[in-house]
Design a protein around this motif. Structure first.
Motif, PDB file in Angstrom:
ATOM      1  N   ASP A  74       6.375  57.117  13.446  1.00 19.12           N
ATOM      2  CA  ASP A  74       7.536  56.958  14.316  1.00 19.12           C
ATOM      3  C   ASP A  74       8.860  56.941  13.550  1.00 19.12           C
ATOM      4  N   ALA A  75       8.784  57.125  12.239  1.00 22.60           N
ATOM      5  CA  ALA A  75      10.009  57.114  11.427  1.00 22.60           C
ATOM      6  C   ALA A  75      10.840  58.357  11.695  1.00 22.60           C
ATOM      7  N   THR A  76      12.145  58.210  11.575  1.00 27.07           N
ATOM      8  CA  THR A  76      13.054  59.343  11.651  1.00 27.07           C
ATOM      9  C   THR A  76      13.468  59.692  10.230  1.00 27.07           C
ATOM     10  N   VAL A  77      13.146  60.895   9.813  1.00 25.52           N
ATOM     11  CA  VAL A  77      13.437  61.336   8.451  1.00 25.52           C
ATOM     12  C   VAL A  77      14.438  62.484   8.530  1.00 25.52           C
ATOM     13  N   GLY A  78      15.584  62.281   7.912  1.00 30.09           N
ATOM     14  CA  GLY A  78      16.631  63.296   7.937  1.00 30.09           C
ATOM     15  C   GLY A  78      16.375  64.427   6.958  1.00 30.09           C
ATOM     16  N   ARG A  79      17.275  65.367   6.934  1.00 28.55           N
ATOM     17  CA  ARG A  79      17.166  66.528   6.053  1.00 28.55           C
ATOM     18  C   ARG A  79      17.371  66.121   4.600  1.00 28.55           C
ATOM     19  N   GLY A  80      16.498  66.614   3.744  1.00 29.40           N
ATOM     20  CA  GLY A  80      16.687  66.465   2.313  1.00 29.40           C
ATOM     21  C   GLY A  80      16.642  65.051   1.789  1.00 29.40           C
ATOM     22  N   VAL A  81      15.855  64.181   2.416  1.00 28.29           N
ATOM     23  CA  VAL A  81      15.751  62.805   1.935  1.00 28.29           C
ATOM     24  C   VAL A  81      15.220  62.836   0.508  1.00 28.29           C
ATOM     25  N   TRP A  82      15.856  62.066  -0.347  1.00 28.79           N
ATOM     26  CA  TRP A  82      15.457  62.027  -1.745  1.00 28.79           C
ATOM     27  C   TRP A  82      14.787  60.685  -2.024  1.00 28.79           C
ATOM     28  N   PHE A  83      13.483  60.718  -2.222  1.00 31.70           N
ATOM     29  CA  PHE A  83      12.721  59.542  -2.579  1.00 31.70           C
ATOM     30  C   PHE A  83      12.754  59.456  -4.107  1.00 31.70           C
ATOM     31  N   VAL A  84      13.673  58.687  -4.638  1.00 31.83           N
ATOM     32  CA  VAL A  84      13.902  58.642  -6.076  1.00 31.83           C
ATOM     33  C   VAL A  84      12.689  58.076  -6.810  1.00 31.83           C
ATOM     34  N   HIS A  85      12.171  56.954  -6.345  1.00 36.66           N
ATOM     35  CA  HIS A  85      10.995  56.322  -6.933  1.00 36.66           C
ATOM     36  C   HIS A  85       9.981  56.052  -5.832  1.00 36.66           C
ATOM     37  N   PRO A  86       9.169  57.032  -5.461  1.00 38.86           N
ATOM     38  CA  PRO A  86       8.301  56.857  -4.299  1.00 38.86           C
ATOM     39  C   PRO A  86       7.112  55.933  -4.506  1.00 38.86           C
ATOM     40  N   ILE A  87       6.722  55.666  -5.733  1.00 36.91           N
ATOM     41  CA  ILE A  87       5.514  54.872  -5.955  1.00 36.91           C
ATOM     42  C   ILE A  87       5.702  53.463  -5.387  1.00 36.91           C
ATOM     43  N   GLY A  88       4.826  53.102  -4.455  1.00 37.38           N
ATOM     44  CA  GLY A  88       4.847  51.774  -3.866  1.00 37.38           C
ATOM     45  C   GLY A  88       5.822  51.600  -2.717  1.00 37.38           C
ATOM     46  N   THR A  89       6.442  52.657  -2.254  1.00 39.95           N
ATOM     47  CA  THR A  89       7.377  52.562  -1.136  1.00 39.95           C
ATOM     48  C   THR A  89       6.611  52.629   0.179  1.00 39.95           C
ATOM     49  N   VAL A  90       6.953  51.738   1.105  1.00 40.82           N
ATOM     50  CA  VAL A  90       6.330  51.751   2.427  1.00 40.82           C
ATOM     51  C   VAL A  90       7.416  51.860   3.478  1.00 40.82           C
TER      52      VAL A  90
END
Length: 90
Positions: A74-90
């Motif tokens: 159900d998340a809204t994700v915009g264009r070009g989202v940059w997950f800088v450090h994705p490890i462990g992100t919820v």
């Protein structure tokens, strides 16, 4: 969905490199985990809309195992989202 992936690539390139060109977009797509995360999420959402059984769950698990990130359906994700450090992100 192809249009969304292309827009993600261009916007992510703009954020990551500050410029947009064919080579820089390709370099960003091939060398940036954020693009892979976005592509998997967009595929998940497309499979949900098409009501293809088990694909959403499989892609979510792959996304979590490979990148350590789980993005809610159900998340809204915009264009070009940059997950800088994705490890462990919820």
């Amino acid at each position: 969905m192809i249009r969304e992936l292309r827009e993600d690539a261009v916007e992510l390139c703009r954020v990551a490199l500050g410029r947009v060109g064919r080579r820089s977009v390709m370099a960003t797509v091939l060398g940036n985990d954020s693009y892979c995360i976005l592509a998997l999420w967009r595929l998940r959402m497309a499979s949900r809309r098409a009501r293809i059984p088990l694909v959403n769950t499989l892609l979510r698990r792959i996304q979590t195992m490979v990148f350590g990130i789980e993005i809610d359906k159900d998340a809204t994700v915009g264009r070009g989202v940059w997950f800088v450090h994705p490890i462990g992100t919820v």
